[in-house]
Design a protein around this motif. Structure first.
Motif, short mmCIF file in Angstrom:
data_model
loop_
_atom_site.label_atom_id
_atom_site.label_comp_id
_atom_site.label_asym_id
_atom_site.label_seq_id
_atom_site.Cartn_x
_atom_site.Cartn_y
_atom_site.Cartn_z
N THR A 134 3.81 -1.88 4.47
CA THR A 134 3.19 -0.62 4.05
C THR A 134 4.11 0.55 4.37
OG1 THR A 134 0.95 -1.49 4.36
CG2 THR A 134 1.21 0.91 4.40
N GLU A 135 4.80 0.48 5.49
CA GLU A 135 5.76 1.53 5.85
C GLU A 135 6.88 1.63 4.82
OE1 GLU A 135 8.64 2.87 9.59
OE2 GLU A 135 7.30 1.14 9.78
N ASP A 136 7.36 0.47 4.37
CA ASP A 136 8.39 0.46 3.32
C ASP A 136 7.87 1.12 2.04
OD1 ASP A 136 10.15 -0.95 4.98
OD2 ASP A 136 9.37 -2.89 4.29
N LEU A 137 6.62 0.86 1.70
CA LEU A 137 6.04 1.40 0.48
C LEU A 137 5.75 2.89 0.60
CD1 LEU A 137 3.69 -1.54 -0.56
CD2 LEU A 137 5.86 -0.87 -1.59
N ASN A 138 5.54 3.36 1.82
CA ASN A 138 5.40 4.81 2.02
C ASN A 138 6.67 5.55 1.61
OD1 ASN A 138 2.79 4.64 2.94
ND2 ASN A 138 3.36 4.64 5.11
N ASP A 139 7.80 4.86 1.75
CA ASP A 139 9.08 5.45 1.35
C ASP A 139 9.37 5.21 -0.13
OD1 ASP A 139 11.69 6.70 2.05
OD2 ASP A 139 12.47 4.74 1.44
N PHE A 140 8.53 4.43 -0.78
CA PHE A 140 8.75 4.05 -2.18
C PHE A 140 7.86 4.84 -3.14
CE2 PHE A 140 7.71 0.92 -5.66
CZ PHE A 140 8.94 1.01 -6.31
N PHE A 141 6.55 4.87 -2.86
CA PHE A 141 5.62 5.60 -3.72
C PHE A 141 5.82 7.10 -3.56
CE2 PHE A 141 2.61 1.83 -2.90
CZ PHE A 141 3.06 1.17 -4.04
N GLY A 142 5.66 7.83 -4.65
CA GLY A 142 5.65 9.28 -4.58
C GLY A 142 4.27 9.78 -4.25
N GLY A 143 4.15 11.11 -4.08
CA GLY A 143 2.84 11.71 -3.89
C GLY A 143 2.06 11.68 -5.20
N GLY A 193 6.49 13.94 -1.97
CA GLY A 193 5.07 14.27 -2.06
C GLY A 193 4.17 13.30 -1.34
N GLY A 194 4.74 12.27 -0.72
CA GLY A 194 3.94 11.26 -0.03
C GLY A 194 3.82 11.57 1.46
N PRO A 195 3.40 10.58 2.24
CA PRO A 195 3.06 9.22 1.82
C PRO A 195 1.72 9.16 1.09
CG PRO A 195 2.62 9.50 4.15
CD PRO A 195 3.28 10.76 3.70
N LEU A 196 1.59 8.19 0.22
CA LEU A 196 0.39 8.02 -0.57
C LEU A 196 -0.71 7.40 0.30
CD1 LEU A 196 -0.18 8.58 -3.60
CD2 LEU A 196 0.26 6.15 -4.02
N PRO A 197 -1.83 8.09 0.48
CA PRO A 197 -2.90 7.55 1.33
C PRO A 197 -3.45 6.23 0.79
CG PRO A 197 -3.27 9.89 0.89
CD PRO A 197 -2.17 9.43 -0.03
N HIS A 198 -3.85 5.36 1.70
CA HIS A 198 -4.37 4.06 1.26
C HIS A 198 -5.66 4.22 0.47
CE1 HIS A 198 -4.29 -0.34 1.42
NE2 HIS A 198 -5.61 -0.27 1.48
N ASN A 199 -6.48 5.23 0.85
CA ASN A 199 -7.72 5.40 0.09
C ASN A 199 -7.45 5.88 -1.33
OD1 ASN A 199 -7.36 8.28 0.37
ND2 ASN A 199 -8.28 8.12 2.40
N TRP A 200 -6.26 6.47 -1.56
CA TRP A 200 -5.88 6.80 -2.94
C TRP A 200 -5.72 5.53 -3.75
CZ3 TRP A 200 -5.01 10.99 -6.16
CH2 TRP A 200 -4.28 10.73 -7.33
#
Length: 829
Positions: free
Chosen positions: A215-224, A240-247
């Motif tokens: 998940t930490e890796d994906l926080n650096d991958f997904f945009g806001g 614009g991230g990290p993208l919240p999991h509830n999103w």
């Protein structure tokens, strides 16, 4: 120079392709259409979906219509709708009109056609007026259809909808309520091939977790949220991230609702597929994989925190493995066979060798077909226009012919202005969709090429050896210029070219509820100016208010040093001057056409009239501001400080006037955009993140540094009340202040330093808690009132409430100490 091996490869490829096209083109497309038809919901489900559209649109007439799904045999093998009188007698207000169609979309299109051309009704987005149904007679009195009724066939199978970035510029903050309205609008417009990109990050999260990505890796991958479109395309990461999991959970749930409704209506959704864009961590987990780091895409100072994403080469076996996993994970219930992939969108392949490009294309398709054996690759053709220096005929053919015929469909994305089909031998035999791009960045600008829209699809379809299989609307942002999209939607059902002036007469009649000669004359002026703009300029919202120049106006036009700036200057000035001559005067004529026209407005549906008047007045004033800006620059060059100050103050006053004008209509408010973002938040932390995303996208796009700025600043500019007075006005004021100072002190003007100072000042974030305090304490504000935060410190704030209706001003002080001046920010009651 191409190698002998490459030339032999191209020649062989062309021979094989051309010989197969002649034999397989009709069969391949027909086979695809039959397969997609077999996936549709049952007739009863689609009929119920069409009835639900009617109920939401016109609940008073729910019993006035009878809907029925019919086979294509009834329509001579095509998709069509049929409108007839319903002759069975019944007591009371029973059925009057029968509408049949090959899908629920066809039935909804038939309903829309009947309401438009037999009842004088009009359907638009809520933000551009909504619906005009006052002209529809009461139940029991609906107009009869003449003779044997109406049968309208589609001349081409598909009506495509959306751009891959529309999801960020327009849909990003939508909930199901807003999506349901859009899906109804889509059905009424006849859209049967829509992009369905919502919620894909939740799918990617599951897929990449199976490849040991954390998940930490994906926080650096997904945009806001507001930048997901460009993170998906590999233009940026984590911005614009990290993208919240509830999103992730929320958007996946929304996607299921969207897909379910699309299928009920008989639409064929276009789902995303794997383009090779991967998290940086994948390179560490699979060190032998062929992963390349891409170059910078418009970031600031090429900061690696945001730029230079990683692309897994399609020729690597891991590409097919990941691509197959994604297709299988997301295809909920076998809903489609058509998948979008834009591997090379503004990211060129590492080599121009056609053999290599062909191998890449084949690998991309292989990943799709492993996940869905009947997969069809739908690709935006933007790359052939935006990077035409790279995509020469050999490269284009190599990519287009890298998959079996009928397994690729190309979107001729900018066909109304820059058609590719004409200069590529119909995409070298590949099926394509003639598309309208029209809008960039969701800008608000009255503009269009109605003649091209009315004739372009017909010319393409009837041309020799045509491979056109659809029409489409691929605007970057929606909810503007409704006249453009209404005409374009109709081209999905027109086999011939409509007479635009005659069509505009009926359009204005429907939109305002009655025919008025003066209004027809007004639309005639608009048709001959902004709605037939053939100047060849791609991005038309370059008004100086919202897209301020960052060059030095003191440079001489003839100097080598200023050559690049002069080209930009000439382009903007030329466009401004052209519109000043052909539009400003004409538009003022429209506004004051005569008293009868104004009286007509009083008796017309107020939403349409008010929207059009506000939009037109905004347009006129923004063009007037361009002229004033030019006069100010002439004064600066002449070192006339008095004239510079005079024109500068006039420019600033126009910004204030436009802001007040826009504040009169909810559809032109910054607060509407900000509030929709915050409403999706699950907690205060998410609310702050979403609001930051919303503010940043429409202003700086990327944040500033002390030395540089992104090329994308102002790309998504908006004429919204609140944004003008609190962002564009301080910036313009700073700009003119620095110009005046440079004359007074006889020093060189430094535009980039000035703009960075101004932009940084204008984009300071206001605490979400401060807005919440406003909402709690400014109870009873009238609709349309503006809340302007004047000062804010760590715990202190002063607020001014401006009631637009009564022009009263009230200052509210939260605390009397510790104030720090900041940029103004507006909220709306």
């Amino acid at each position: 120079m191409y190698t002998l091996r490459t030339l032999i490869f191209i020649t062989t490829l062309l021979i094989l392709t051309q010989s197969s096209v002649a034999l397989s083109r009709p069969e391949a497309i027909e086979s695809l259409l039959k397969r997609l038809d077999s996936k549709r919901a049952s007739s009863s489900v689609q009929e119920s979906a069409a009835i639900a559209v009617l109920k939401r649109l016109l609940p008073s007439h729910i019993h006035s219509f009878v809907f029925e799904i019919v086979s294509k045999d009834v329509c001579r093998g095509h998709s069509c709708f049929l409108i007839n009188n319903y002759y069975k007698k019944s007591s009371g207000n029973g059925p009057e009109i029968s509408i049949k169609g090959t899908t629920a979309v066809e039935i909804a299109s038939g309903l829309h056609w009947y309401l438009k051309y037999h009842c004088g009704a009009h359907v638009s987005w809520d933000k551009t007026g909504g619906v005009q149904i006052a002209s529809i007679p009461r139940p029991g009195s609906l107009p009869l259809v003449k003779d044997k009724g109406v049968m309208i066939q589609r001349p081409v199978p598909w009506n495509y909808y959306q751009n891959v970035v529309t999801s960020s510029y327009s849909y990003v903050w939508w909930n199901w309520e807003r999506w349901e309205k859009e899906l109804d609008w889509m059905a009424l417009q006849g859209i049967n091939l829509p992009l369905a990109f919502t919620g894909q990050e939740a799918i990617w999260h599951k897929v990449f977790m199976n490849f040991n990505i954390t998940t930490e890796d994906l926080n650096d991958f997904f945009g806001g949220p507001a930048f997901l479109a460009w993170a998906r395309m590999g233009n940026l990461h984590s911005w614009g991230g990290p993208l919240p999991h509830n999103w992730l959970d929320q958007q996946l749930c929304l996607q299921k609702q969207i897909l379910s409704r699309m299928l009920e209506l008989g639409m064929t959704p276009v789902l995303p597929s794997f383009s090779g864009n991967v998290p940086a961590a994948l390179k560490k987990i699979f060190p032998s994989a062929n992963i390349t780091r891409l170059g910078d895409w418009n970031t600031v100072d090429k900061n690696p925190r945001w730029c230079c994403t990683y692309l897994l080469n399609p020729s690597d076996p891991l590409f097919v493995e990941i691509g197959e996993a994604f297709i299988r994970q997301q295809n909920m219930g076998d809903v489609t066979d058509i998948y979008n992939c834009d591997t090379f969108n503004e990211n060129s392949p590492p080599t121009s060798d056609p053999a290599y490009i062909s191998s890449l294309g084949a690998a991309v398709y292989k990943a799709m077909s492993r996940g869905d054996k009947d997969a069809v690759w739908l690709m935006q053709g933007w790359l052939f226009y935006s990077d035409s220096a790279f995509w020469k005929p050999p490269q284009m053919q190599a990519l287009l012919h890298s998959v079996p015929f009928g397994k690729m469909i190309v979107l001729d994305l900018f066909a109304e202005a820059k058609p590719i089909w004409k200069n590529s031998s119909q995409f070298y035999g590949t099926p394509y969709v003639w598309c309208l791009l029209h809008n960039f960045g969701g800008n608000i600008e009255m503009y269009g090429i109605l003649d091209a829209i009315s004739s372009g699809p017909v010319d393409a379809r009837t041309s020799d050896n045509s491979t056109m299989v659809g029409v489409g609307m691929c605007m970057e942002g929606i909810e503007q210029n409704p006249v453009v999209y209404e005409l374009m939607s109709e081209m999905a059902f027109r086999s011939g070219k409509p007479q635009v002036l005659e069509w505009l007469k009926t359009y204005s009649h429907r939109r305002y509820g009655k025919a008025v000669r003066q209004v027809v004359a007004a639309w005639d002026i608009l048709y001959h100016t902004v709605y037939n703009c053939t100047d060849g300029i791609a991005d038309h919202n370059t008004d100086f208010i919202v897209k301020f120049p960052d060059w030095d106006p003191s440079l001489n036009f003839g100097s080598d040093r200023s050559q690049q700036d002069n080209r930009r200057w000439s382009k903007l000035y030329g466009y401004s001057l052209m519109l000043e001559m052909i539009f400003v005067g004409a538009s003022l004529t429209v506004l004051g056409v005569d008293l009868k026209c104004r009286l007509m407005f009083l008796y017309s549906p107020v939403n349409f009239v008010w929207y059009d008047l506000v939009d037109l007045t905004r347009q006129v004033l923004s063009k007037l501001a361009n002229q004033v800006y030019r006069d100010a620059m002439i004064a600066f060059r002449r070192k006339d400080a008095r004239a510079l100050n005079l024109h500068g103050q006039k420019f600033l006053q126009i910004i204030k006037d436009i802001d007040v004008l826009l504040a009169s209509d909810d559809n032109f408010l910054l607060g509407t955009w900000l509030e929709s973002a915050k409403k999706l938040a699950a907690d205060p932390s998410d609310m702050k993140l979403y609001e930051w995303n919303a503010r940043t996208q429409v202003t700086m796009w990327y944040d500033t540094t002390t030395t540089n700025q992104s090329q994308l600043h102002d790309y998504a500019n908006k004429f919204w009340s609140g944004l003008l007075e609190d962002y564009y006005l301080p910036r313009a004021s700073t700009y003119f202040g620095h110009l005046t100072k440079s004359l007074e002190e006889n020093k060189n003007f430094k535009p980039r330093e000035m703009l960075l100072l101004s932009l940084k000042r204008c984009t300071q974030n206001t605490l979400v808690e401060s807005f919440q305090w406003c909402k709690r304490n400014l109870v009873g504000s009238k609709r349309g009132a503006k809340w302007t935060i004047l000062y804010i410190g760590q715990s202190d704030m002063m607020v001014r409430v401006i009631d637009v209706a009564s022009t009263t001003n009230t200052n509210l002080q939260k605390n009397s100490k510790g104030f720090t001046p900041i940029t103004y920010h507006h909220m709306y009651a």
